[in-house]
Structure formats: C-alpha cells, structure tokens
Design an enzyme around this catalytic site. Structure first.
Site, PDB file in Angstrom:
ATOM      1  N   LYS A  53      40.300  -1.002  66.406  1.00  0.00           N
ATOM      2  CA  LYS A  53      40.507  -0.507  65.168  1.00  0.00           C
ATOM      3  C   LYS A  53      41.784  -0.074  64.726  1.00  0.00           C
ATOM      4  O   LYS A  53      42.410  -0.513  63.709  1.00  0.00           O
ATOM      5  CB  LYS A  53      39.399   0.411  64.767  1.00  0.00           C
ATOM      6  CG  LYS A  53      38.000  -0.015  64.497  1.00  0.00           C
ATOM      7  CD  LYS A  53      36.842   0.851  64.476  1.00  0.00           C
ATOM      8  CE  LYS A  53      35.545   0.355  64.695  1.00  0.00           C
ATOM      9  NZ  LYS A  53      34.488   1.277  64.897  1.00  0.00           N
ATOM     10  N   GLN A  97      33.282   7.177  65.502  1.00  0.00           N
ATOM     11  CA  GLN A  97      32.817   6.388  66.259  1.00  0.00           C
ATOM     12  C   GLN A  97      31.391   6.819  66.920  1.00  0.00           C
ATOM     13  O   GLN A  97      31.114   7.871  67.483  1.00  0.00           O
ATOM     14  CB  GLN A  97      33.751   5.835  67.605  1.00  0.00           C
ATOM     15  CG  GLN A  97      33.400   4.783  68.208  1.00  0.00           C
ATOM     16  CD  GLN A  97      33.411   3.654  67.637  1.00  0.00           C
ATOM     17  OE1 GLN A  97      34.162   3.085  66.833  1.00  0.00           O
ATOM     18  NE2 GLN A  97      32.272   2.620  67.663  1.00  0.00           N
ATOM     19  N   ASP A 120      32.559   3.256  56.793  1.00  0.00           N
ATOM     20  CA  ASP A 120      31.507   2.481  57.225  1.00  0.00           C
ATOM     21  C   ASP A 120      30.466   2.379  56.116  1.00  0.00           C
ATOM     22  O   ASP A 120      29.530   1.562  56.772  1.00  0.00           O
ATOM     23  CB  ASP A 120      30.974   3.483  58.341  1.00  0.00           C
ATOM     24  CG  ASP A 120      31.793   3.084  59.809  1.00  0.00           C
ATOM     25  OD1 ASP A 120      32.110   2.003  60.031  1.00  0.00           O
ATOM     26  OD2 ASP A 120      31.799   4.040  60.452  1.00  0.00           O
TER      27      ASP A 120
END
Ligand code: NDP
Length: 294
Positions: A53, A97, A120
C-alpha cells in the site's frame, strides 16, 4: 473450451492511472492526498500488505504515513493514535491493517475512525449508505474491485443471476449489496451462500456470475460451474508445495474451472491488484471531498 482470463493487473493499472490524474489535479490546487496506515504487531502477511500500500501511494504521489505499533499495544494507545489522525488535516484517509493483535477490539477500532476518513469503507455509516443505494461516497475496496473487473471484461450483471459464496463483512455482504443496486452496471439477482447452505453446488451451478470469497483453496471446482459463467475468485490462500516454497491459490480450482467458465480471474493477478487500486481511489475521494468542503 478455455475461458477468457481477466487480467486484474491491467485493469488495476487503468484505475490507478485515473487516480493519479486526480491526485495531480488536487496537487495543482495545493492539496496533497495523505493516507495513514497503522500496523500493530509483526504479522508477516500484514507487513507485505502494508508495504504494498505504501509503495502504491508513492507511485501515485499520495503522501503515506506509516505508523507501527508494538504487538502488545493497548486499546487506549490505538484509540489515541486514531484520534490524532482524525484531527490531522493533512491526513485524508486512515486505515488500520487487520487482523489486529488479539487484545484489540476490531469493531471499536472501526468505530473510532472518522467516517470521512474511513477509506476501507468498514464503518456502519459508510456500509449503511451502500445498502441505501447512496454509492457516491466510499466504496468497499474488494467488492468495488470486483465490480470494476466485471465492467472491464464487458460483463453486465443486469438481469443475471450472481451467486456470492461467502458472507463476510469485508467481501461477501458488501459485494452482494453492490451487485443488487438498482443502477447501471449492477441490477443483478443475487444469491449469497455460506457454510450454512446445504447443497451449495445447486446454487453455484445456476450462477451466470459466480464469486468465490470463502478462504478455502480450490473449493469451487469445474463441475460446480455453469458452462460459460463469469467466475471471479477473491480467495488468496497460501498452500504448500513439494519444494517447500509454497504458492498462492484462489478459492477456485483454476485448472478445472477455466475449461467450463466463459471468463475467469486468476490468482494471483485477478482481484488482488484491484483491492489496492480501489483503496487509492477512496483516498483521493476523501481528499476531494475535504477540499470541496474547505
Ligand atoms: P472470512 O473468513 O471472513 O469469510 C469466509 C466466508 O466464507 C464466511 O461467510 C464463511 O461462512 C464462508 N465459508 C467458509 N467455508 C465455507 C464452506 N466450506 N462452504 C461455504 N461457505 C464457507 O473471509 P473473507 O471474506 O475475509 O475472505 C475470503 C477470501 O478472500 C480469503 O481467501 C481472503 O484471503 C480473500 N480476500 C482477498 C482479498 C483480495 O484483495 N483479493 C481481500 C479480502 C479477502 P460463515 O459465514 O458461515 O462462517
């Protein structure tokens, strides 16, 4: 007959090229897109995902801020870290994460991230908006990536029977919601099957579009697929190989499926690159909205 293999890397490259243009347009107005990535602990798979990422951010001109927290971090510290980022105007998107270390509460982490920075698309407000048909905000990354792949492959879900195998909050449920939208590029008749579904193959064999998101390597075999169906494999599973190196496998048994399907995504190189591309899209969307509201 062998299926058309959908090249996720190529489609992701097209998406990220468009995202890059938007990053540059914002830069010309004095706005640098900022994405914070929090990683707690040292899980090797999570380390790889975070590195990828950060690398993608650099490629696109997005300013990333990586925050590493120790594996034994407390919930209090995690929430303080998120709170500081929520209040930092240079940060437009925050992602933590997952999975987090056991002592942390994943739901509380999701709830702590400001919905405006929830790139997200995990929080109840952003997920709820999708269910209400308000798809002008953040889109859940992996499901949105699947929709982009279908579009790029010329597969219109309208009027088709889409069967989603798996009902997780990250993939199965939001994907079903996107497929059933009363919109161009969606409008499918959707069935969701899961571990409580008896005779699951009865449903998969009726699918014009079959999406596998279960986390079980090679679970969907050719005999479970309708001839000519589009098969999208979300699964990423590491399996053992005789040389001890291991390799990635999807939830679909590619070898038997490719002979029956009309179109199919490979693993790797299918949905995986799309997820990260859609995450970047969300980060830019957050910055565009912040700039418009300023
Ligand atoms: P989860 O483990 O959260 O959910 C799996 C789902 O599959 C559950 O709904 C479960 O049912 C169902 N399931 C499990 N076993 C069976 C079975 N034998 N028969 C029927 N249904 C079953 O997984 P995720 O949704 O997070 O991920 C799914 C896969 O996709 C994984 O391989 C993951 O690595 C991959 N993934 C890939 C991404 C990408 O970028 N390509 C992104 C996210 C995930 P139940 O609800 O009843 O337990």
């Amino acid at each position: 007959m062998s299926a058309q293999v959908i090249d996720g890397k190529a489609v992701a490259a097209e998406v990220t090229a468009r995202v890059k243009q938007r990053v540059e347009a914002l830069k010309s107005k004095g706005v640098t897109v900022g994405l914070a990535v929090i990683l707690a602990g040292e899980d090797p798979a999570s380390q790889v995902y975070v590195r990828n990422k950060i690398k993608k951010c650099a490629e696109l001109g997005i300013e990333s801020r990586r925050i590493d927290l120790p594996a034994d971090v407390t919930m209090e510290t995690m929430l303080e870290t998120i709170d500081a980022l929520n209040n930092d105007p240079a940060i437009h998107g925050i992602l933590v994460q997952f999975p987090p270390p056991k002592q942390l509460d994943q739901e509380k982490i999701i709830d702590a991230i400001s919905p405006e920075k929830d790139v997200d698309c995990f929080c109840d407000r952003n997920v709820g908006r999708i269910l209400e048909g308000r798809i002008d905000g953040f889109l859940p990354c992996t499901p949105a990536g699947v929709m982009e792949l279908l579009k790029a492959a010329g597969i219109d879900p309208a009027g088709k029977h889409a069967v989603v195998v798996g009902r997780s909050n990250i993939v199965g449920k939001p994907l079903a919601a996107l497929l059933m939208q009363k919109n161009k590029g969606a409008n499918a008749t959707v069935t969701v099957v899961h571990s409580g579904t008896p005779d699951l193959a009865r449903f998969t064999r009726d699918a014009d579009i079959l999406i596998a998101a279960i986390g079980k390597p090679c679970f969907i075999t050719g005999d479970m697929i309708k001839p000519g169906a589009a098969v999208i494999d979300v699964g990423i599973n590491r399996i053992a190989t005789p040389d001890g190196k291991g390799k990635l496998a999807g939830d679909v048994d590619f070898e038997s499926a490719v002979e029956v399907a009309g179109a199919i995504t490979p693993v790797p190189g299918g949905v995986g690159p799309m997820t990260i591309a859609m995450l970047m899209d969300n980060a830019v969307r957050a910055a565009e909205k912040a700039a418009a509201d300023a």
